[in-house]
Design a protein around this motif. Structure first.
Motif, PDB file in Angstrom:
ATOM      1  N   GLU A  55      15.066  66.387  59.607  1.00  0.00           N
ATOM      2  CA  GLU A  55      14.958  67.825  59.740  1.00  0.00           C
ATOM      3  C   GLU A  55      15.703  68.293  60.987  1.00  0.00           C
ATOM      4  OE1 GLU A  55      13.727  69.740  57.554  1.00  0.00           O
ATOM      5  OE2 GLU A  55      12.486  68.419  56.310  1.00  0.00           O
ATOM      6  N   ALA A  56      16.204  69.523  60.954  1.00  0.00           N
ATOM      7  CA  ALA A  56      16.782  70.122  62.156  1.00  0.00           C
ATOM      8  C   ALA A  56      15.665  70.355  63.173  1.00  0.00           C
ATOM      9  CB  ALA A  56      17.465  71.437  61.806  1.00  0.00           C
ATOM     10  N   GLY A  57      16.022  70.367  64.447  1.00  0.00           N
ATOM     11  CA  GLY A  57      14.981  70.567  65.452  1.00  0.00           C
ATOM     12  C   GLY A  57      15.534  70.915  66.815  1.00  0.00           C
ATOM     13  N   THR A  58      14.655  71.416  67.660  1.00  0.00           N
ATOM     14  CA  THR A  58      14.954  71.618  69.082  1.00  0.00           C
ATOM     15  C   THR A  58      13.998  70.745  69.868  1.00  0.00           C
ATOM     16  OG1 THR A  58      13.458  73.519  69.179  1.00  0.00           O
ATOM     17  CG2 THR A  58      15.790  73.967  68.748  1.00  0.00           C
ATOM     18  N   ALA A  82      18.855  64.810  71.891  1.00  0.00           N
ATOM     19  CA  ALA A  82      19.701  65.992  72.093  1.00  0.00           C
ATOM     20  C   ALA A  82      18.830  67.247  72.095  1.00  0.00           C
ATOM     21  CB  ALA A  82      20.739  66.077  70.976  1.00  0.00           C
ATOM     22  N   PRO A  83      19.226  68.276  72.835  1.00  0.00           N
ATOM     23  CA  PRO A  83      18.434  69.522  72.841  1.00  0.00           C
ATOM     24  C   PRO A  83      18.296  70.120  71.451  1.00  0.00           C
ATOM     25  CG  PRO A  83      20.026  69.523  74.635  1.00  0.00           C
ATOM     26  CD  PRO A  83      20.355  68.336  73.778  1.00  0.00           C
ATOM     27  N   VAL A  84      19.367  70.011  70.636  1.00  0.00           N
ATOM     28  CA  VAL A  84      19.355  70.550  69.274  1.00  0.00           C
ATOM     29  C   VAL A  84      19.865  69.466  68.326  1.00  0.00           C
ATOM     30  CG1 VAL A  84      20.298  72.291  67.712  1.00  0.00           C
ATOM     31  CG2 VAL A  84      19.749  72.909  70.079  1.00  0.00           C
ATOM     32  N   THR A  85      19.159  69.273  67.219  1.00  0.00           N
ATOM     33  CA  THR A  85      19.632  68.354  66.182  1.00  0.00           C
ATOM     34  C   THR A  85      19.687  69.103  64.855  1.00  0.00           C
ATOM     35  OG1 THR A  85      17.366  67.548  65.835  1.00  0.00           O
ATOM     36  CG2 THR A  85      18.793  66.258  67.289  1.00  0.00           C
TER      37      THR A  85
END
Length: 560
Positions: A55-58, A82-85
């Motif tokens: 899933e995308a995430g912060t 990473a800060p954002v994936t």
């Protein structure tokens, strides 16, 4: 002849025994619709991989990512998250970045088992952290330069809707936590393939828009004695993975067989891929070719189904008994074996029984990313599956590709991997008898998925104008639907084959697929096709008169 057998016996000891994969890259001007395409056959003995999804995430500062080896699940260590994936379905992310690979092993002394990041984890990290192929290359190389590369030599395909790149790397020795690497952009009008042999040779290092190289790549090769000469003469392949018999005959032969399907004039490279003559006497394969005509997804899939047919390396040579009594284009593993004290080898085709999964990514810059990126996925040998579409922004992967209770030790008739392997393993031993039936089902389903693609995508494009969530749901539902349809059809094929071909005979069918019966209706009407004509001829030649029926005897076997 004795010299040839000795050469084969010696060099066969160096044949690659690790993950043995095949990949193809297609530039956007080399495809029929302007899409960039890339492929990945992961050929790994005994491996069973579900379709990965992230899933995308912060992630807050200080969040750590644990690295487990993609193949062995061994823990390697931790790196900062990473800060954002980004969202990943299979080997494609929501920005239409897709990554595959092929192991080339390379110089054994350069493998660094102390590195944290293995090749499989590196691909997924690149997908989670990148919006373009160039960014993925930057992410992947920066990570291994900082945390070390645990795997042997690798060729990665790194693609987005505009560009296709190949990235090759290898470690700098035990404990070094360092790598050497080079990345080259494939021309838009070209097709490149790689298969367990480094493919990057001399390139224009001044062309920094299309060539990227680590600062230590050439100097380290000089330091270790792998290369002498000017920088402009540097060849990554020759320095870090000098072609051996195994690399040429079992790796680059696959590349050659793909290329010969797409353009003329490839016979000139047969002396190279045969692997016998020294490199000084042969012309290596080109890194890429310009195809005679643009490629469709189906053309690329046909390349992945290659069995070296109609080549000097065919599995069905008239004098080769290895094909058995049903003309099989497969040989048992391992690739090398001993016979009366001589080391022998089997040919290696693109389509192989030990493929865990295979895909073709179709990446289209001229469409919204939600519908532009589609990964055509199969969970078995590329020659034996119907690839089904999964879209890059789908809110789930099809259930059949990620059945929780199915793994390498547990069968499930809901799992695409196990159901497809179930059918394949019935077909392999009786190829000439059963394969035509599988081929018909496979091609009918595949054609229907291609035929439906435009209509489904137009519906999604219309929905995207007003309701993105509904558009994503439609794509996700469609992926599930066709995946389940494929698995259901494969189960039906398994049930059908065990009945129709039981005990080596064939139950006759009418035009509606119903089994014919004898006059009493109690038993089926049967045919006994026996072995293939080629096998009959081989047996006759090798046994002489032993099995000849005497001309004076009318041998009746109808009751036996």
């Amino acid at each position: 002849m004795k010299k040839l057998l000795l050469l084969i016996a010696v060099v066969a000891m160096c044949l690659p025994q690790s993950e043995a994969c095949t990949s193809i890259l297609v530039g956007k001007k080399a495809s029929v619709d302007g899409s960039v395409m890339c492929t990945y056959n992961i050929d790994a003995w005994g491996a069973m991989h579900n379709m990965p999804r992230f899933e995308a995430g912060t992630h807050p500062a200080g969040t750590m990512r644990e690295i487990y080896d993609r193949d062995t699940r061994v823990y390697h260590g931790r790196i900062p998250e990473a800060p954002v994936t980004y969202l990943v379905n299979g080997h494609i992310n929501e920005w239409q970045v897709s990554i595959g690979e092929s192991t080339f092993d390379g110089r054994e002394e350069l493998v660094d088992s102390t590195g944290i990041i293995d090749y499989g984890s590196l691909m997924l990290l690149g997908l989670q952290r990148s919006r373009t192929a160039r960014e993925a290359i930057e992410v992947m190389t920066s990570l291994v330069e900082k945390y070390g590369f645990e795997s042997s030599g690798e060729s990665f395909t790194v693609c987005d809707p505009n560009e296709a790149w190949v990235l090759e790397m290898i470690g700098c020795g035990p404990g070094s936590k360092s790598v050497v690497w080079i990345a080259v952009r494939v021309p838009d009008n070209a097709v490149m393939a790689h298969a367990n042999q480094s493919r990057i040779r001399r390139v224009n290092l001044k062309d920094t828009a299309n060539v990227k190289i680590s600062k230590n790549c050439i100097s380290f090769a000089r330091q270790r004695g792998y290369f002498k000469g000017k920088d402009s003469e540097f060849s990554f392949c020759d320095a870090y993975n000098p072609p051996t018999f195994g690399g040429r005959r079992l790796g680059d032969t696959r590349v050659w067989s793909i290329y010969r399907r797409l353009t003329t004039g490839m016979d000139r490279y047969i002396p190279y891929v045969e692997g016998i003559k020294p490199m000084s006497e042969v012309e290596p394969l080109p890194m890429w070719i310009i195809p005679d005509k643009p490629l469709s997804v189906n053309t690329v899939i046909e390349c992945l189904r290659d069995h070296l047919e109609d080549t000097p390396f065919t599995f069905n040579d008239e004098d080769d008994p290895g094909a058995g009594i049903y003309d099989s284009p497969f040989r048992p593993q391992p690739l090398r074996y001993d016979a009366d004290g001589t080391t022998m080898f089997n040919e290696r085709a693109v389509s192989t029984a030990h493929t865990a999964f295979t895909f073709v990514s179709q990446l289209r810059s001229f469409m919204p990313r939600e519908v532009g990126g589609v990964i055509w996925w199969g969970s078995d040998d590329s020659g034996m599956v119907a690839y089904t579409p999964v879209y890059c922004c789908a809110n789930r992967v099809p259930h059949c590709y990620n059945v929780p209770e199915a793994d390498a030790f547990h069968f499930s008739d809901k799992s695409a991997y196990w159901v497809c392997n179930w059918v394949s393993n019935m077909v392999y031993p009786r190829w000439s008898l059963l394969y035509p039936e599988l081929q018909k089902v496979r091609d009918t389903l595949q054609a229907s998925y291609f035929a439906n693609q435009a209509e489904i995508e137009q519906r999604v494009l219309d929905l995207l104008k007003t309701d993105r969530n509904s558009a994503i749901k439609l794509l996700s539902d469609y992926g599930d639907q066709v995946g389940e349809q494929m698995v259901t059809r494969w189960r039906e094929m398994a049930y059908h084959m065990i009945v129709k071909y039981n005990d080596g005979v064939v139950r006759e069918e009418d035009e509606n697929g119903n089994y014919k019966r004898n006059s009493s209706g109690y038993r089926p009407r049967l045919t006994r096709p026996g072995m293939s004509p080629k096998a009959r001829r081989q047996i006759h030649r090798s046994t002489g008169k032993r099995f000849e029926v005497p001309p004076t005897d009318n041998l009746d076997t109808s009751y036996m």
